[in-house]
Design a protein around this motif. Structure first.
Motif, short mmCIF file in Angstrom:
data_model
loop_
_atom_site.label_atom_id
_atom_site.label_comp_id
_atom_site.label_asym_id
_atom_site.label_seq_id
_atom_site.Cartn_x
_atom_site.Cartn_y
_atom_site.Cartn_z
N TRP A 56 0.80 -1.01 0.05
CA TRP A 56 -0.02 -0.12 0.04
C TRP A 56 0.97 1.19 0.01
CZ3 TRP A 56 -4.75 0.13 -1.80
CH2 TRP A 56 -5.49 -0.97 -1.56
N PHE A 100 -1.93 7.51 -4.65
CA PHE A 100 -3.35 7.85 -5.09
C PHE A 100 -3.46 9.21 -5.84
CE2 PHE A 100 -4.61 4.32 -2.41
CZ PHE A 100 -5.40 3.83 -3.36
N ASP A 101 -2.54 10.19 -5.31
CA ASP A 101 -2.83 11.44 -5.75
C ASP A 101 -2.09 11.66 -7.19
OD1 ASP A 101 -0.40 11.32 -4.59
OD2 ASP A 101 -0.55 13.13 -3.80
N LEU A 125 -7.18 2.20 -10.77
CA LEU A 125 -7.42 2.98 -9.58
C LEU A 125 -8.81 2.47 -8.88
CD1 LEU A 125 -6.29 6.37 -10.57
CD2 LEU A 125 -5.30 5.18 -8.51
N ALA A 126 -9.74 2.42 -9.62
CA ALA A 126 -11.08 2.02 -9.08
C ALA A 126 -10.83 0.78 -8.27
CB ALA A 126 -11.93 1.84 -9.91
N LYS A 167 -9.06 1.37 -5.20
CA LYS A 167 -10.07 2.08 -4.00
C LYS A 167 -11.13 1.20 -3.48
CE LYS A 167 -9.17 6.63 -6.09
NZ LYS A 167 -9.67 7.67 -6.68
N GLU A 168 -11.55 -0.15 -4.36
CA GLU A 168 -12.44 -0.87 -3.89
C GLU A 168 -11.78 -1.74 -2.68
OE1 GLU A 168 -15.18 -4.30 -5.76
OE2 GLU A 168 -13.82 -3.17 -6.93
N GLU A 190 -8.93 -1.15 -0.91
CA GLU A 190 -8.32 -0.45 0.24
C GLU A 190 -8.98 -0.70 1.66
OE1 GLU A 190 -6.23 3.97 1.35
OE2 GLU A 190 -7.99 3.74 -0.01
#
Length: 270
Positions: free
Chosen positions: A123, A128-129, A153-154, A157-158, A160
């Protein structure tokens, strides 16, 4: 060794596809098909530099696309035809397995990193940014930046909220969150989906390399850099991980969109 005797002392404008083919055929006849693919890539890089410096009008190796035997399908078990990849992607998204394994399966074609790098993703390496995954070191010892498409990214984020609070690994081991996912988890999932002997975790790399070049027409050096292969400039110096990053970001997003279109063709009613 393979090209200089035939090609090195000739004016580059005089070199035709048939001449390159003669050099490649000699390699294939010795049973070194993988070497022939690598030599073709190197010849292509020379011609691309010649095009950029107005020495020739085009890269003659483009006329040889599809000529060499496909070593990936035979040795690495990879699907490289669009219609095969389309079905694979549909099966991956329909797969009902462990949540982390399913996520790893879905992200593998999007990032096409080496399987060991994928399953050991941390992680702390995911920025992410900046929409990128920053690996401090890959198999060749060099760092690598993997631009993350909107689709990749989706998935992260799902995932995380499911794994980040209990493991430093994005894809933790199902039995011990302190360890990364098993090195056979992806292969086992593909086998259960009916792809045994047809597709492996490493096959996503061959799939991306083939389709990015042959279908999306991206330059070989961008693809090779994103595969974490060492690519040298015209002076023989290896490009660093930030070279062509904007071009690679655009390529990775176009690749993700292409995969989406394969899974759901624009004219599809489903």
């Amino acid at each position: 060794m393979y090209t200089f005797p035939l090609l090195a002392r000739r004016p580059i404008r005089s070199i035709l596809p048939a001449d390159v083919l003669q050099a490649l055929d000699a390699i294939v006849k010795k049973g070194n098909t993988e070497t022939a693919h690598r030599v073709k890539t190197l010849i292509s890089l020379v011609f691309r530099y010649a095009v950029a410096t107005s020495r020739v009008d085009s890269d003659v190796t483009r006329d040889l696309t599809g000529y060499l035997p496909n070593t990936q399908v035979k040795h690495q078990h990879a699907l490289v035809r669009p219609e095969e990849v389309s079905q694979l992607l549909k099966d991956i998204h329909a797969y009902q397995g462990h949540f982390a394994t399913s996520a790893a399966l879905r992200i593998s074609p999007l990032v096409f990193t080496r399987p060991g790098d994928t399953r050991q993703m941390l992680w702390e390496q995911v920025v992410f940014d900046k929409a990128q995954w920053e690996l401090p070191s890959t198999k060749n010892g060099a760092p690598l930046i993997v631009p993350l498409s909107h689709q990749a990214l989706a998935i992260l984020k799902e995932l995380e909220p499911v794994t980040a609070h209990r493991s430093r690994y994005v894809f933790p081991n199902a039995r011990d969150a302190k360890r990364p996912m098993s090195n056979v988890a992806i292969k086992a999932a593909l086998d259960r989906m009916g792809y045994g002997g047809k597709m492996t975790a490493h096959g996503f790399r061959a799939m991306a390399r083939t389709l990015l070049q042959e279908e999306l027409k991206y330059p070989v050096h961008l693809i090779e850099m994103q595969l974490a292969h060492r690519v040298a400039d015209m002076h023989g110096r290896a490009y660093n991980r930030t070279e062509f990053i904007d071009d690679r970001k655009e390529m990775m997003q176009a690749w993700a969109d292409y995969l989406d279109n394969l899974r759901h063709p624009p004219d599809s009613t489903h």
